[in-house]
Design a protein around this motif. Structure first.
Motif, PDB file in Angstrom:
ATOM      1  N   ARG A 217       0.832  -1.202   0.000  1.00 23.02           N
ATOM      2  CA  ARG A 217       0.000   0.000   0.000  1.00 23.02           C
ATOM      3  C   ARG A 217       0.869   1.256   0.000  1.00 23.02           C
ATOM      4  O   ARG A 217       1.793   1.391   0.788  1.00 23.02           O
ATOM      5  CB  ARG A 217      -0.923   0.000   1.222  1.00 23.02           C
ATOM      6  N   ASP A 218       0.516   2.191  -0.902  1.00 21.03           N
ATOM      7  CA  ASP A 218       1.260   3.439  -1.014  1.00 21.03           C
ATOM      8  C   ASP A 218       1.101   4.254   0.269  1.00 21.03           C
ATOM      9  O   ASP A 218      -0.004   4.507   0.723  1.00 21.03           O
ATOM     10  CB  ASP A 218       0.726   4.234  -2.209  1.00 21.03           C
ATOM     11  N   THR A 219       2.216   4.660   0.852  1.00 22.69           N
ATOM     12  CA  THR A 219       2.153   5.456   2.079  1.00 22.69           C
ATOM     13  C   THR A 219       2.805   6.833   1.901  1.00 22.69           C
ATOM     14  O   THR A 219       3.016   7.543   2.870  1.00 22.69           O
ATOM     15  CB  THR A 219       2.857   4.722   3.241  1.00 22.69           C
ATOM     16  N   ALA A 220       3.118   7.197   0.661  1.00 24.41           N
ATOM     17  CA  ALA A 220       3.698   8.525   0.412  1.00 24.41           C
ATOM     18  C   ALA A 220       2.694   9.601   0.800  1.00 24.41           C
ATOM     19  O   ALA A 220       1.482   9.417   0.660  1.00 24.41           O
ATOM     20  CB  ALA A 220       4.066   8.659  -1.062  1.00 24.41           C
ATOM     21  N   PRO A 221       3.159  10.732   1.315  1.00 22.57           N
ATOM     22  CA  PRO A 221       2.241  11.764   1.801  1.00 22.57           C
ATOM     23  C   PRO A 221       1.236  12.256   0.760  1.00 22.57           C
ATOM     24  O   PRO A 221       0.071  12.457   1.050  1.00 22.57           O
ATOM     25  CB  PRO A 221       3.181  12.887   2.235  1.00 22.57           C
ATOM     26  N   GLY A 222       1.665  12.476  -0.488  1.00 24.96           N
ATOM     27  CA  GLY A 222       0.747  12.976  -1.502  1.00 24.96           C
ATOM     28  C   GLY A 222       0.622  14.491  -1.466  1.00 24.96           C
ATOM     29  O   GLY A 222       1.345  15.189  -0.748  1.00 24.96           O
ATOM     30  N   GLU A 223      -0.351  15.012  -2.251  1.00 23.54           N
ATOM     31  CA  GLU A 223      -0.505  16.452  -2.403  1.00 23.54           C
ATOM     32  C   GLU A 223      -1.581  16.982  -1.459  1.00 23.54           C
ATOM     33  O   GLU A 223      -2.391  16.242  -0.914  1.00 23.54           O
ATOM     34  CB  GLU A 223      -0.888  16.771  -3.852  1.00 23.54           C
ATOM     35  N   THR A 224      -1.593  18.296  -1.296  1.00 21.98           N
ATOM     36  CA  THR A 224      -2.649  18.966  -0.546  1.00 21.98           C
ATOM     37  C   THR A 224      -3.920  19.027  -1.399  1.00 21.98           C
ATOM     38  O   THR A 224      -3.855  19.269  -2.611  1.00 21.98           O
ATOM     39  CB  THR A 224      -2.210  20.381  -0.154  1.00 21.98           C
ATOM     40  N   PHE A 225      -5.060  18.799  -0.774  1.00 18.63           N
ATOM     41  CA  PHE A 225      -6.337  18.867  -1.489  1.00 18.63           C
ATOM     42  C   PHE A 225      -7.416  19.326  -0.510  1.00 18.63           C
ATOM     43  O   PHE A 225      -7.185  19.458   0.693  1.00 18.63           O
ATOM     44  CB  PHE A 225      -6.695  17.515  -2.117  1.00 18.63           C
ATOM     45  N   ALA A 273     -18.109  13.279  -5.519  1.00 13.70           N
ATOM     46  CA  ALA A 273     -17.395  13.908  -6.631  1.00 13.70           C
ATOM     47  C   ALA A 273     -15.898  13.842  -6.353  1.00 13.70           C
ATOM     48  O   ALA A 273     -15.465  13.873  -5.204  1.00 13.70           O
ATOM     49  CB  ALA A 273     -17.839  15.354  -6.810  1.00 13.70           C
ATOM     50  N   GLY A 274     -15.123  13.767  -7.432  1.00 16.01           N
ATOM     51  CA  GLY A 274     -13.675  13.696  -7.307  1.00 16.01           C
ATOM     52  C   GLY A 274     -13.151  12.322  -7.655  1.00 16.01           C
ATOM     53  O   GLY A 274     -13.910  11.401  -7.998  1.00 16.01           O
ATOM     54  N   HIS A 275     -11.843  12.201  -7.567  1.00 14.13           N
ATOM     55  CA  HIS A 275     -11.169  10.937  -7.900  1.00 14.13           C
ATOM     56  C   HIS A 275     -10.246  10.557  -6.743  1.00 14.13           C
ATOM     57  O   HIS A 275      -9.448  11.380  -6.295  1.00 14.13           O
ATOM     58  CB  HIS A 275     -10.367  11.079  -9.195  1.00 14.13           C
ATOM     59  N   VAL A 276     -10.365   9.320  -6.279  1.00 19.55           N
ATOM     60  CA  VAL A 276      -9.665   8.888  -5.066  1.00 19.55           C
ATOM     61  C   VAL A 276      -8.428   8.064  -5.392  1.00 19.55           C
ATOM     62  O   VAL A 276      -8.441   7.202  -6.276  1.00 19.55           O
ATOM     63  CB  VAL A 276     -10.612   8.041  -4.178  1.00 19.55           C
ATOM     64  N   ASP A 277      -7.373   8.328  -4.636  1.00 15.80           N
ATOM     65  CA  ASP A 277      -6.203   7.455  -4.583  1.00 15.80           C
ATOM     66  C   ASP A 277      -6.456   6.494  -3.420  1.00 15.80           C
ATOM     67  O   ASP A 277      -6.225   6.829  -2.264  1.00 15.80           O
ATOM     68  CB  ASP A 277      -4.944   8.288  -4.341  1.00 15.80           C
ATOM     69  N   HIS A 278      -6.972   5.307  -3.730  1.00 18.10           N
ATOM     70  CA  HIS A 278      -7.320   4.336  -2.691  1.00 18.10           C
ATOM     71  C   HIS A 278      -6.045   3.736  -2.086  1.00 18.10           C
ATOM     72  O   HIS A 278      -5.190   3.226  -2.802  1.00 18.10           O
ATOM     73  CB  HIS A 278      -8.173   3.213  -3.270  1.00 18.10           C
ATOM     74  N   ARG A 279      -5.957   3.767  -0.766  1.00 15.86           N
ATOM     75  CA  ARG A 279      -4.788   3.227  -0.078  1.00 15.86           C
ATOM     76  C   ARG A 279      -5.186   2.213   0.994  1.00 15.86           C
ATOM     77  O   ARG A 279      -4.406   1.912   1.888  1.00 15.86           O
ATOM     78  CB  ARG A 279      -3.974   4.360   0.550  1.00 15.86           C
ATOM     79  N   ASP A 280      -6.400   1.709   0.894  1.00 19.42           N
ATOM     80  CA  ASP A 280      -6.900   0.763   1.891  1.00 19.42           C
ATOM     81  C   ASP A 280      -6.585  -0.665   1.489  1.00 19.42           C
ATOM     82  O   ASP A 280      -6.094  -0.934   0.383  1.00 19.42           O
ATOM     83  CB  ASP A 280      -8.419   0.915   2.041  1.00 19.42           C
ATOM     84  N   SER A 281      -6.867  -1.581   2.398  1.00 14.90           N
ATOM     85  CA  SER A 281      -6.720  -3.011   2.139  1.00 14.90           C
ATOM     86  C   SER A 281      -8.079  -3.708   2.227  1.00 14.90           C
ATOM     87  O   SER A 281      -8.161  -4.888   2.551  1.00 14.90           O
ATOM     88  CB  SER A 281      -5.750  -3.635   3.161  1.00 14.90           C
ATOM     89  N   ALA A 301      -7.006  12.221  -2.234  1.00 11.81           N
ATOM     90  CA  ALA A 301      -7.400  12.632  -3.578  1.00 11.81           C
ATOM     91  C   ALA A 301      -6.366  12.123  -4.572  1.00 11.81           C
ATOM     92  O   ALA A 301      -5.163  12.107  -4.292  1.00 11.81           O
ATOM     93  CB  ALA A 301      -7.508  14.147  -3.662  1.00 11.81           C
ATOM     94  N   GLY A 302      -6.842  11.696  -5.737  1.00 10.44           N
ATOM     95  CA  GLY A 302      -5.945  11.220  -6.767  1.00 10.44           C
ATOM     96  C   GLY A 302      -5.146  12.353  -7.389  1.00 10.44           C
ATOM     97  O   GLY A 302      -5.453  13.545  -7.181  1.00 10.44           O
ATOM     98  N   PRO A 303      -4.109  12.017  -8.148  1.00  9.72           N
ATOM     99  CA  PRO A 303      -3.271  13.045  -8.782  1.00  9.72           C
ATOM    100  C   PRO A 303      -4.117  14.001  -9.618  1.00  9.72           C
ATOM    101  O   PRO A 303      -4.967  13.573 -10.409  1.00  9.72           O
ATOM    102  CB  PRO A 303      -2.314  12.220  -9.653  1.00  9.72           C
ATOM    103  N   GLY A 304      -3.889  15.283  -9.408  1.00  7.66           N
ATOM    104  CA  GLY A 304      -4.588  16.293 -10.203  1.00  7.66           C
ATOM    105  C   GLY A 304      -6.019  16.557  -9.776  1.00  7.66           C
ATOM    106  O   GLY A 304      -6.709  17.356 -10.424  1.00  7.66           O
ATOM    107  N   CYS A 305      -6.473  15.920  -8.696  1.00  8.20           N
ATOM    108  CA  CYS A 305      -7.839  16.150  -8.205  1.00  8.20           C
ATOM    109  C   CYS A 305      -7.785  17.115  -7.022  1.00  8.20           C
ATOM    110  O   CYS A 305      -7.319  16.732  -5.943  1.00  8.20           O
ATOM    111  CB  CYS A 305      -8.498  14.837  -7.795  1.00  8.20           C
TER     112      CYS A 305
END
Length: 312
Positions: A217-225, A273-281, A301-305
């Motif tokens: 599972r991706d654990t990188a912090p990601g962007e602000t949204f 609404a929006g696009h999710v970067d799912h990080r669950d199991s 939130a997914g990239p660019g969302c």
């Protein structure tokens, strides 16, 4: 709902089962194989346990609990402090591990992972499906419910590691079959091994339930949204090192949660609404692609969302 511990049984070394009933003897909510419930042990301690009784018996539920000395305290609380006659607060059944209809099943259980599998094999047997179960564990004495499984005869293989070594998944899963659903529950390394050996199987054949987050599972912090909570109109900014759940709590938005790791499904929320970067199991690939819900304790939130709108 408040339920009474009708019976507590030692099922194996470090494993107990609790049979739960309504004090007034009334029916409990319906459930299906694979379901689990939240057990609220204290004001700050909630854990999830698979129901492992007969779904047709509406008067009693059963859960199995393994003592985990290195865990977060839930199992030790149950084994040390919960006894027959005690009252516990239990949530309604939830199921992210539904048993799909199939002509053939391969079940793989490791240790306490046998609990959600028990009602599944019973259902497969009632349906007249072709099925097998490989049940592994450290030793025979540590493996719960083996006596209960004996009634199925040769359909069940009991594989204690101290007697036979690691389960023979290569033979069990050697030939991909489109008519077969594979269900696996247990420690992460076992589930990863099952996933590796079913990589060439048709999509959708494998179904797993994890007790801990998947290692990949991706654990990188990601962007602000930004998250908008539709029920109240509250909007919050979620920074790179903050979860949606934490942002909701800080803003006074009520959100159910338990594990905080993306494994239990307690914090699932509908996505409007929006696009999710799912990080669950919890969710499978089809559920992730549907983009209609998310686990707010880990997903982002997914990239660019820039904005997620959530039905909370």
């Amino acid at each position: 709902m408040e339920l009474m511990v009708h019976e507590r049984r030692d099922e194996a070394d470090g494993v107990v089962s609790l049979t739960l009933v309504r004090a007034d003897g009334a029916d409990l909510p319906a459930w299906s194989p694979g379901a689990h419930v939240d057990v609220h042990l204290t004001a700050s301690l909630t854990r999830q346990y698979s129901l492992c009784s007969d779904p047709g018996d509406r008067r009693r539920w059963r859960i199995g609990v393994l003592r985990e000395p290195g865990g977060r305290g839930g199992s030790q609380y149950v084994l040390d402090k919960v006894h027959a006659g005690d009252i516990v607060e239990v949530g309604a059944p939830r199921n992210h591990f539904e048993l799909v209809r199939a002509p053939r099943y391969v079940f793989v259980a490791g240790g306490i992972g046998i609990t959600p599998i028990l009602p599944m094999v019973a259902q497969a047997e009632r349906d007249g499906a072709d099925w097998t179960l490989l049940h592994g564990g450290r030793s025979r004495t540590s493996m719960a419910f083996t006596a209960e499984l004996a009634r199925y005869g040769g359909r069940v293989t009991i594989a204690p590691q101290d007697e036979v070594g690691l389960p023979d998944l290569d033979t069990l899963l050697a030939v991909p079959r489109a008519d077969t659903a594979v269900y696996a529950c247990g420690p992460g390394p076992l589930l990863d091994a099952v996933a590796e050996r079913t990589a060439a199987w048709p999509a959708g054949c494998l179904h797993v339930e994890r007790f801990a987050p998947a290692a990949h599972r991706d654990t990188a912090p990601g962007e602000t949204f930004v998250v908008e909570f539709a029920a109240s109109g509250v909007r919050v900014t979620v920074g790179p090192d903050r979860s949606i759940l934490a942002a909701a709590q800080a803003a006074g938005v009520r959100a159910d949660f338990s594990c905080g790791e993306g494994t239990c499904g307690s914090c699932e929320a509908p996505l409007l609404a929006g696009h999710v970067d799912h990080r669950d199991s919890v969710l499978d690939d089809d559920e992730r692609e549907a983009q209609d819900c998310l686990m707010i304790c880990v997903s982002r939130a997914g990239p660019g969302c820039p904005v997620l709108r959530i039905d909370l």
